[in-house]
Design a protein around this motif. Structure first.
Motif, PDB file in Angstrom:
ATOM      1  N   ALA A 137       0.842  -1.204   0.000  1.00 14.45           N
ATOM      2  CA  ALA A 137       0.000   0.000   0.000  1.00 14.45           C
ATOM      3  C   ALA A 137       0.876   1.253   0.000  1.00 14.45           C
ATOM      4  CB  ALA A 137      -0.937  -0.010   1.205  1.00 14.45           C
TER       5      ALA A 137
ATOM      6  N   GLY B 259       2.208   2.152  -3.146  1.00 17.19           N
ATOM      7  CA  GLY B 259       1.210   2.568  -4.129  1.00 17.19           C
ATOM      8  C   GLY B 259       0.812   1.463  -5.098  1.00 17.19           C
TER       9      GLY B 259
ATOM     10  N   ILE C 233      -1.275  -1.192  -4.382  1.00 17.79           N
ATOM     11  CA  ILE C 233      -2.610  -1.764  -4.176  1.00 17.79           C
ATOM     12  C   ILE C 233      -3.526  -0.732  -3.513  1.00 17.79           C
ATOM     13  CG2 ILE C 233      -1.854  -4.174  -3.927  1.00 17.79           C
ATOM     14  CD1 ILE C 233      -2.025  -3.707  -0.841  1.00 17.79           C
ATOM     15  N   ASP C 234      -4.811  -1.017  -3.559  1.00 19.30           N
ATOM     16  CA  ASP C 234      -5.821  -0.209  -2.859  1.00 19.30           C
ATOM     17  C   ASP C 234      -5.923  -0.794  -1.450  1.00 19.30           C
ATOM     18  OD1 ASP C 234      -8.215   0.643  -1.722  1.00 19.30           O
ATOM     19  OD2 ASP C 234      -9.287   0.660  -3.650  1.00 19.30           O
ATOM     20  N   GLU C 235      -5.337  -0.112  -0.478  1.00 20.55           N
ATOM     21  CA  GLU C 235      -5.202  -0.688   0.862  1.00 20.55           C
ATOM     22  C   GLU C 235      -6.539  -1.109   1.466  1.00 20.55           C
ATOM     23  OE1 GLU C 235      -3.248   1.761   3.778  1.00 20.55           O
ATOM     24  OE2 GLU C 235      -3.133   0.119   5.216  1.00 20.55           O
ATOM     25  N   LYS C 236      -7.508  -0.196   1.444  1.00 17.39           N
ATOM     26  CA  LYS C 236      -8.801  -0.508   2.061  1.00 17.39           C
ATOM     27  C   LYS C 236      -9.418  -1.752   1.405  1.00 17.39           C
ATOM     28  CE  LYS C 236     -13.532   1.140   2.363  1.00 17.39           C
ATOM     29  NZ  LYS C 236     -14.521   2.187   2.050  1.00 17.39           N
ATOM     30  N   ALA C 237      -9.408  -1.771   0.077  1.00 19.34           N
ATOM     31  CA  ALA C 237     -10.050  -2.888  -0.638  1.00 19.34           C
ATOM     32  C   ALA C 237      -9.358  -4.208  -0.330  1.00 19.34           C
ATOM     33  CB  ALA C 237     -10.050  -2.614  -2.143  1.00 19.34           C
ATOM     34  N   ILE C 238      -8.033  -4.185  -0.314  1.00 19.24           N
ATOM     35  CA  ILE C 238      -7.296  -5.434  -0.054  1.00 19.24           C
ATOM     36  C   ILE C 238      -7.486  -5.885   1.393  1.00 19.24           C
ATOM     37  CG2 ILE C 238      -4.982  -6.425   0.189  1.00 19.24           C
ATOM     38  CD1 ILE C 238      -5.340  -6.256  -2.655  1.00 19.24           C
TER      39      ILE C 238
ATOM     40  N   GLU D 190     -10.967  -7.240   1.813  1.00 15.81           N
ATOM     41  CA  GLU D 190     -11.116  -8.523   1.111  1.00 15.81           C
ATOM     42  C   GLU D 190     -10.532  -9.652   1.967  1.00 15.81           C
ATOM     43  OE1 GLU D 190     -10.277  -8.145  -3.042  1.00 15.81           O
ATOM     44  OE2 GLU D 190      -9.977 -10.296  -3.310  1.00 15.81           O
TER      45      GLU D 190
ATOM     46  N   ASN E 188     -11.016   4.352  10.265  1.00 15.12           N
ATOM     47  CA  ASN E 188     -11.521   4.864   8.974  1.00 15.12           C
ATOM     48  C   ASN E 188     -12.926   4.388   8.654  1.00 15.12           C
ATOM     49  OD1 ASN E 188      -9.018   6.158   8.362  1.00 15.12           O
ATOM     50  ND2 ASN E 188      -8.165   4.156   7.850  1.00 15.12           N
TER      51      ASN E 188
ATOM     52  N   TRP F  34     -14.041   1.362   7.932  1.00 18.20           N
ATOM     53  CA  TRP F  34     -14.028   0.528   6.711  1.00 18.20           C
ATOM     54  C   TRP F  34     -15.132  -0.520   6.708  1.00 18.20           C
ATOM     55  CZ3 TRP F  34      -8.004  -0.386   5.931  1.00 18.20           C
ATOM     56  CH2 TRP F  34      -7.456   0.805   5.427  1.00 18.20           C
TER      57      TRP F  34
END
Ligand code: PBG
Ligand code: ZN
Length: 322
Positions: A282, A285, A287-292, A295, A319, A321
């Motif tokens: 993350a 830059g 990956i999308d941290e929140k999405a990963i 998941e 955050n 999430w």
């Protein structure tokens, strides 16, 4: 008539309505590394975003955490004096004893304190038990491990969590706790704990890398699952209240199998190496941290974990999430 599964994927409202797996803030346990000293907040290099705290700064951070719902914490002692017999592990004035008492004096039952019970942070050789003739000796280790668990209970821990993988430790700890009037102190066992390379960053954090050899004579072989079910079954028979699988991400099959074979709550430990891989990707830059992160959390829940121990807990709760 046509079967069209996409009907139920059309908008986020319908997707949320039919979601099979849900997460809640209550499921998360946040680990802390505590060290001696005053005013310490030192980032652990191998785990960006995770710090070493001294007891005083721990109190401040826990107070902040409580505001966002972090009310279950898992404590590790980081830089205690080490010896061959690991005797600082059960010294009531070590950082863990002091921190438990300070937390309970300040927050009472608003904070639920879980302690890691293991000797590797307290032995000069860095093994999770005592060494006799070059081998990690099971039964003499149990005496120190049970003393450590009792000290934590006396200091006010709500739950103890043995991570040593000695045979019979759950039963031995349960008996010592019960004999001393701590029948209400809960026990979460690291029931299925593999000899995993994913613990690498943690060993820097807790300063507990074994000086010689590895942990394969007590932690489990990564190729085995039946053996894990046997470990889980034994811990349940010996009186564990919660069974934990560790690591989590590469062991979703194990989480599922344990879940299917017990009526106890099942926890998973999303360990340091799993955290560091995601966090560093993350930061880079990639990956999308929140999405990963989410998941992964859904994968743990889907596999059957109702309790998740994770270094991502602060990011998730802070955050919003979930
Ligand atoms: C100590 C212990 C370890 C972890 C939790 N307790 C390290 C090990 O067994 O080598 C690993 C936690 C992590 O990697 O986040 N026995
Ligand atoms: Zn250990």
């Amino acid at each position: 008539m046509e079967v069209r599964p996409r009907r139920l994927r059309k908008t986020s409202i319908i997707r949320d309505l039919i979601a099979e797996t849900r997460l809640s803030n209550d499921m998360f346990i946040y680990p802390y590394f505590i060290c001696k000293g005053v005013g310490v907040v030192n980032e652990i290099k191998s785990m960006p975003g995770i710090n070493h705290y001294s007891t005083d700064t721990l109190l401040i951070d826990v107070e902040e955490g409580l505001k966002i719902g972090i009310n279950k914490i898992l404590l590790f002692g980081a830089n205690e004096m080490k010896s061959d017999n690991g005797s600082t592990a059960y010294d009531q004035n070590n950082v863990i004893g002091k921190s438990i008492r300070a937390l309970k004096a300040k927050f009472g039952d608003d904070i639920y304190i879980i302690t890691d019970v293991c000797l590797c942070g307290y032995t000069s050789h860095g093994h999770c038990g005592l060494i006799k003739d070059g081998y990690v000796d099971n039964d003499s280790s149990l005496e120190v491990i049970t003393a450590m668990a009792l000290m934590h209970a006396e200091a006010g821990a709500d739950m103890v969590s043995p991570s040593d993988m000695m045979d019979g430790r759950v039963g031995a700890i349960r008996e010592v706790l019960d004999d001393n009037g701590f029948e209400n102190t809960a026990l979460m066992s690291y029931a299925v704990k593999y000899a995993s390379a994913y613990y690498g960053p943690f060993r820097d954090a807790a300063d507990c890398t074994p000086q010689g050899g590895d942990r394969k004579s007590y932690q489990m072989d990564v190729r085995n699952i039946k053996e894990g079910l046997k470990e889980a079954e034994l811990d349940e028979l010996e009186g564990a209240d919660i069974l934990m699988v560790k690591p989590a991400l590469a062991y979703l099959d194990v989480i599922k199998s344990v879940k299917d074979s017990t009526n106890l709550p099942v926890a998973c430990y999303n360990v340091s190496g799993e955290y560091s891989m995601v966090k560093n990707a993350a930061i880079a830059g990639l990956i999308d941290e929140k999405a990963i992160v989410m998941e992964n959390m859904y994968a743990f829940a889907r596999a059957g974990a109702s309790i998740i121990i994770s270094y991502h807990t602060k990011d998730i709760l802070k955050n919003g999430w979930i």
